[in-house]
Design a protein around this motif. Sequence first.
Motif, PDB file in Angstrom:
ATOM      1  N   GLU A  20       1.018   4.657   1.889  1.00 19.59           N
ATOM      2  CA  GLU A  20       0.559   5.092   3.203  1.00 19.59           C
ATOM      3  C   GLU A  20      -0.480   6.201   3.030  1.00 19.59           C
ATOM      4  O   GLU A  20      -0.253   7.163   2.294  1.00 19.59           O
ATOM      5  CB  GLU A  20       1.768   5.582   4.020  1.00 19.59           C
ATOM      6  CG  GLU A  20       1.518   5.672   5.511  1.00 19.59           C
ATOM      7  CD  GLU A  20       1.413   4.288   6.176  1.00 19.59           C
ATOM      8  OE1 GLU A  20       1.635   3.260   5.516  1.00 19.59           O
ATOM      9  OE2 GLU A  20       1.089   4.259   7.378  1.00 19.59           O
TER      10      GLU A  20
ATOM     11  N   HIS B 152       4.449  -0.404   0.164  1.00 21.51           N
ATOM     12  CA  HIS B 152       5.048  -1.281   1.168  1.00 21.51           C
ATOM     13  C   HIS B 152       3.964  -2.078   1.870  1.00 21.51           C
ATOM     14  O   HIS B 152       2.778  -1.716   1.833  1.00 21.51           O
ATOM     15  CB  HIS B 152       5.858  -0.462   2.180  1.00 21.51           C
ATOM     16  CG  HIS B 152       4.998   0.423   3.028  1.00 21.51           C
ATOM     17  ND1 HIS B 152       4.482   1.628   2.577  1.00 21.51           N
ATOM     18  CD2 HIS B 152       4.492   0.257   4.271  1.00 21.51           C
ATOM     19  CE1 HIS B 152       3.744   2.161   3.521  1.00 21.51           C
ATOM     20  NE2 HIS B 152       3.712   1.360   4.563  1.00 21.51           N
TER      21      HIS B 152
ATOM     22  N   HIS C  20       0.811  -1.223   0.000  1.00 20.10           N
ATOM     23  CA  HIS C  20       0.000   0.000   0.000  1.00 20.10           C
ATOM     24  C   HIS C  20       0.840   1.267   0.000  1.00 20.10           C
ATOM     25  O   HIS C  20       1.974   1.279   0.466  1.00 20.10           O
ATOM     26  CB  HIS C  20      -0.933   0.022   1.217  1.00 20.10           C
ATOM     27  CG  HIS C  20      -0.210   0.004   2.546  1.00 20.10           C
ATOM     28  ND1 HIS C  20       0.222  -1.161   3.138  1.00 20.10           N
ATOM     29  CD2 HIS C  20       0.160   1.003   3.385  1.00 20.10           C
ATOM     30  CE1 HIS C  20       0.825  -0.871   4.281  1.00 20.10           C
ATOM     31  NE2 HIS C  20       0.811   0.433   4.456  1.00 20.10           N
TER      32      HIS C  20
HETATM   33 FE   LIG Z   1       2.109   1.316   5.903  1.00 18.02          FE
END
Ligand SMILES: [Fe+2]
Length: 325
Positions: free
Chosen positions: A146, A284, A144
């Motif tokens: 962030e 990540h 994803h």
């Molecule tokens: Fe994250």
Amino acid sequence: MHKLVLTAEERENIDALIDGIVAADEKWDPMAAMDRAAEAAPSLPLRLRAFLAQARAEESDVTVVSGLPVHPDLPPTPTGWDLAAKSGAGHREEVALLLCGTALGDPFGWESQQDGRIVHDVCPAPGMESSLTSASSAKTLSLHTEDVFHPCRADYVSLLCLRNPDAVGTTVTRVGSLDFPESLRSTLREPRFRFFPDDSHTGTSLPRNAADGEGAAAAGMTGPVLFGPEHAPYLRFDIDFMSGEDAEAAEAVLATQEILSKAAGRVALEPGDAVFIDNYQVVHGREPFAARYDGKDRWLKRLNLSRDIRRLYTHSASRSRIIPA
Ligand SMILES: [Fe+2]
Ligand SMILES: NC(=[NH2+])NCCC[C@H](N)C(=O)O
Ligand SMILES: O=C(O)CCC(=O)C(=O)O
């Protein structure tokens, strides 16, 4: 990936800066610590400052600093961020992350996440094992961006490892390593995708359309997945908190997830390792693991960094580092 391994002497210098910051206030005050870390950052070892300045200038996608101080008397891993917030557990390490982070960007937090804290705790929490939040463990945390829903999302999400006894990997896929078929690429460039706040903001595991009355953010915001420079695009993606606005866009989400997953690498952080993930170039996630709840669990500190804090001030209409989602 750019990596710097600190020497013992550099680590001692950083530890001394942390001593000064922690001693300056009678009681641990995270907001004061953020300001003090910004003041003290110019005194970080020159080699570290130069390394981070170069990472920033070159738009390094994954940047690792190894050998940061983790206190030998680190308290047991808390069983949830709220407990860490209450006790101030790992506050020296928060300062270490703030000191380094300040060299890449300006720290900020979200009103709606972890009680508006600047530095977050990432540790497994009982009952959250299969959640879609960072408190999960048994379930893979999918790749994803962030805070994918927000135009002011971090330029870097940084993670400092305090404990990781089972060498659980943080997964990373760099957009620069991907080869999208041309038709998919052009779909991803169009604003045919809707992005939603994740469960760490809404505090719910209900379906998102049940989040009526949560404000405009709950309805999501549309935009493209790939944007910016034609030959070195930026990326915005989180399969769990986005949707395609039409059938072809929905297909593109699935195809992209497949491409991202296949290209994923991993970084198993060790205590004292900090990773600075470029949130525009890298998605990540995290491998699953078995939580123990015995005080020895995996434990990271997390900090959001903006390369331009004024974007946030403009968004929130106040000069606050804690912004409303
Ligand atoms: Fe994250
Ligand atoms: N695909 C996902 N699970 N996205 C949400 C990521 C976790 C979120 N950043 C948190 O702090 O809890
Ligand atoms: O635990 C990790 O390695 C990554 C967790 C994560 O994605 C996050 O805290 O935003």
